[in-house]
Design an enzyme around this catalytic site. Structure first.
Site, PDB file in Angstrom:
ATOM      1  N   LEU A  71       0.284 -15.793  -1.386  1.00 45.19           N
ATOM      2  CA  LEU A  71      -1.063 -15.655  -0.921  1.00 45.19           C
ATOM      3  C   LEU A  71      -1.551 -14.411  -0.653  1.00 45.19           C
ATOM      4  CD1 LEU A  71      -1.037 -18.119   2.375  1.00 45.19           C
ATOM      5  CD2 LEU A  71      -2.391 -18.330   0.214  1.00 45.19           C
ATOM      6  N   ASP A  72      -2.660 -14.235  -1.139  1.00 48.46           N
ATOM      7  CA  ASP A  72      -3.632 -12.851  -0.970  1.00 48.46           C
ATOM      8  C   ASP A  72      -4.094 -12.988   0.385  1.00 48.46           C
ATOM      9  OD1 ASP A  72      -5.084 -10.750  -0.943  1.00 48.46           O
ATOM     10  OD2 ASP A  72      -6.158 -11.088  -2.772  1.00 48.46           O
ATOM     11  N   LEU A  73      -3.409 -12.358   1.337  1.00 50.50           N
ATOM     12  CA  LEU A  73      -4.061 -12.381   2.676  1.00 50.50           C
ATOM     13  C   LEU A  73      -5.456 -11.821   2.894  1.00 50.50           C
ATOM     14  CD1 LEU A  73      -0.846 -11.775   4.677  1.00 50.50           C
ATOM     15  CD2 LEU A  73      -1.871 -14.030   4.022  1.00 50.50           C
ATOM     16  N   LYS A  74      -5.914 -10.885   2.060  1.00 44.37           N
ATOM     17  CA  LYS A  74      -7.177 -10.344   1.987  1.00 44.37           C
ATOM     18  C   LYS A  74      -8.098 -11.274   1.511  1.00 44.37           C
ATOM     19  CE  LYS A  74      -5.234  -5.445   1.747  1.00 44.37           C
ATOM     20  NZ  LYS A  74      -5.210  -4.487   0.954  1.00 44.37           N
ATOM     21  N   GLY A 137       8.052   4.636   9.768  1.00 36.39           N
ATOM     22  CA  GLY A 137       9.236   5.165  10.091  1.00 36.39           C
ATOM     23  C   GLY A 137      10.314   4.050   9.427  1.00 36.39           C
ATOM     24  N   HIS A 138      11.802   4.443   9.559  1.00 37.91           N
ATOM     25  CA  HIS A 138      12.794   3.491   8.908  1.00 37.91           C
ATOM     26  C   HIS A 138      13.771   3.386  10.013  1.00 37.91           C
ATOM     27  CE1 HIS A 138      11.120   1.848   5.401  1.00 37.91           C
ATOM     28  NE2 HIS A 138      10.793   2.893   4.784  1.00 37.91           N
ATOM     29  N   ASP A 139      15.086   3.010   9.702  1.00 31.45           N
ATOM     30  CA  ASP A 139      16.035   2.777  10.551  1.00 31.45           C
ATOM     31  C   ASP A 139      16.551   4.192  10.938  1.00 31.45           C
ATOM     32  OD1 ASP A 139      18.471   0.638  11.068  1.00 31.45           O
ATOM     33  OD2 ASP A 139      19.128   2.542  11.098  1.00 31.45           O
ATOM     34  N   ASN A 141      14.758   6.872  11.278  1.00 28.29           N
ATOM     35  CA  ASN A 141      13.840   7.436  12.201  1.00 28.29           C
ATOM     36  C   ASN A 141      13.939   6.937  13.692  1.00 28.29           C
ATOM     37  OD1 ASN A 141      12.166   6.941   9.395  1.00 28.29           O
ATOM     38  ND2 ASN A 141      12.580   8.902  10.147  1.00 28.29           N
ATOM     39  N   TYR A 142      13.987   5.487  13.672  1.00 27.60           N
ATOM     40  CA  TYR A 142      13.923   4.943  15.096  1.00 27.60           C
ATOM     41  C   TYR A 142      15.269   5.407  15.746  1.00 27.60           C
ATOM     42  CZ  TYR A 142      10.910   2.135  12.381  1.00 27.60           C
ATOM     43  OH  TYR A 142       9.885   1.569  11.578  1.00 27.60           O
ATOM     44  N   ASP A 168      17.294  -1.814  12.057  1.00 27.45           N
ATOM     45  CA  ASP A 168      16.678  -2.973  11.471  1.00 27.45           C
ATOM     46  C   ASP A 168      17.496  -3.977  11.841  1.00 27.45           C
ATOM     47  OD1 ASP A 168      15.018  -1.187   9.858  1.00 27.45           O
ATOM     48  OD2 ASP A 168      16.204  -1.328   7.947  1.00 27.45           O
TER      49      ASP A 168
END
Length: 369
Positions: A71-74, A137-139, A141-142, A168
């Protein structure tokens, strides 16, 4: 087979990559019907190497047994195709930055009008509100921002990158499943759904529980290598063997420590590791380095003193113990007929799909199909 605990429940999964898809995999394994809503070109994970035939292996192990729609949610017309699914859904999982789903007309406030029983789970790095809410961020960074990495960062010459994606999985996937199940129980009692705000960085403080207890009790939080469970004790750590492997020592309790010291013939003066922990560690390091890993396995395994050789992944998946428990028994089936073990999920076999049940990797189809 007996009914599975989530049989009959429908999950709309808008998430990508790891945290949300692993969470919805667990829900699928417990019997839920998971409908994965992907952008027209598919979840980015579909293109992650390595490939198994024409299928991404990482995508396969996280998404087998689900159904995918594109699906194109836009596109307002394509979004409209979601309404019948929203009406019958029990759970929705999304992983966009805060506010994105609302801008698309798919926020909780809009969807609860359509389906007031919907349990709507948002997984983000920093939560729906707060000064960092819109921060990327990613893992890593958190874990960094929450102070967890400071407990065992390695050295300035050789920083340590943790091998597990604690944020994650431990901050995203597992809390999502836990809170979804709690929200379903609440819905049983009240008839109402709710919006769950899962912030991956929040659970990093859960992992730092011991250091936080120390700091709050004494007024001084532990620094790098000072926490007993993060390098602060010779009783709990990794020691290199002569052949370049490692011995994991977890001899915290006195009975295990005494047995371990006896096996190493450690001098009595060094067995009280409170006197000079550095000297005790140095002596252990020297002794462990004098023998190969197999020799330490032969000596220490019969003593049952919480000391184990660090296994490679190849050795671990062939370990008779894990083989007997069937951890790699459930497989994902790719369109070309290949099979690969599903991501291991911590669900009791009595509460999940049978190991030999077919779990096809979902093809990406238009929503109308």
């Amino acid at each position: 087979m007996a009914h599975l605990p989530l049989e009959g429940l429908v999950v709309l999964d808008f998430s990508t990559l790891l945290p949300g898809p692993l969470a919805t995999l667990m829900l699928a394994e417990a019997g839920a019907e998971v409908i994965k809503v992907e952008k027209p070109q598919g979840d980015d994970m579909r293109h992650f190497p390595p490939q198994l035939g024409e299928t991404s292996a990482p995508f396969a192990v996280l998404n087998a047994g689900k159904r995918s729609i594109a699906l194109d949610l836009k596109n307002p017309d394509q979004r409209a195709a979601l309404r019948p699914l929203v009406e019958r859904a029990d759970i929705l999982v999304e992983q966009f930055r805060p506010g994105v789903m609302a801008k698309l007309g798919l926020g909780y406030e809009a969807l609860k009008v359509i389906n007031p029983r919907l349990v709507y789970c948002s997984i983000t790095g920093f939560g729906q509100e707060g000064p960092r809410a819109q921060e990327a961020g990613h893992d890593l960074n958190y874990a960094a921002v929450a102070g967890l990495l400071s407990l065992s960062p390695g050295t300035t010459r050789s920083p340590t990158v943790p091998p597990m994606l604690a944020a994650d999985i431990g901050g995203g996937s597992l809390p999502a499943v836990l809170n979804i199940l709690l929200a379903l129980r609440r819905r049983d009692l009240t008839g109402e759904g709710m919006h769950l705000d899962i912030a991956m960085s929040d659970a990093m403080f859960t992992f730092a529980w011991y250091g936080l207890a120390q700091g709050h009790a004494t007024g001084r939080f532990p620094g790098a290598g000072e926490n007993v469970l993060a390098g602060g004790s010779p009783r709990y750590g990794l020691y290199a063997t002569r052949d370049g492997r490692f011995l994991a020592v977890g001899a915290l309790e006195q009975k295990f420590w005494d047995t371990f010291c006896g096996a190493l013939d450690l001098p009595e003066a060094l067995r009280d590791d409170r006197r000079d922990p550095a000297a005790t560690r140095a002596a252990i390091t020297e002794r462990i380095a004098a023998q190969d890993a197999d020799e330490w396995r032969r000596r220490l395994t019969p003593l049952d003193c919480c000391c184990t050789v660090v296994a490679s992944l190849d050795e671990a998946v062939r370990d008779p113990h894990f083989t007997a428990r069937g951890l790699m028994g459930a497989t994902a089936a790719t369109p070309d007929g290949s099979r690969i073990p599903l991501a291991a999920v911590p669900i009791d076999p009595q509460l999940r799909r049978a190991r030999d049940e077919q779990r096809p990797v979902p093809a990406l189809k238009p929503a109308s199909q």
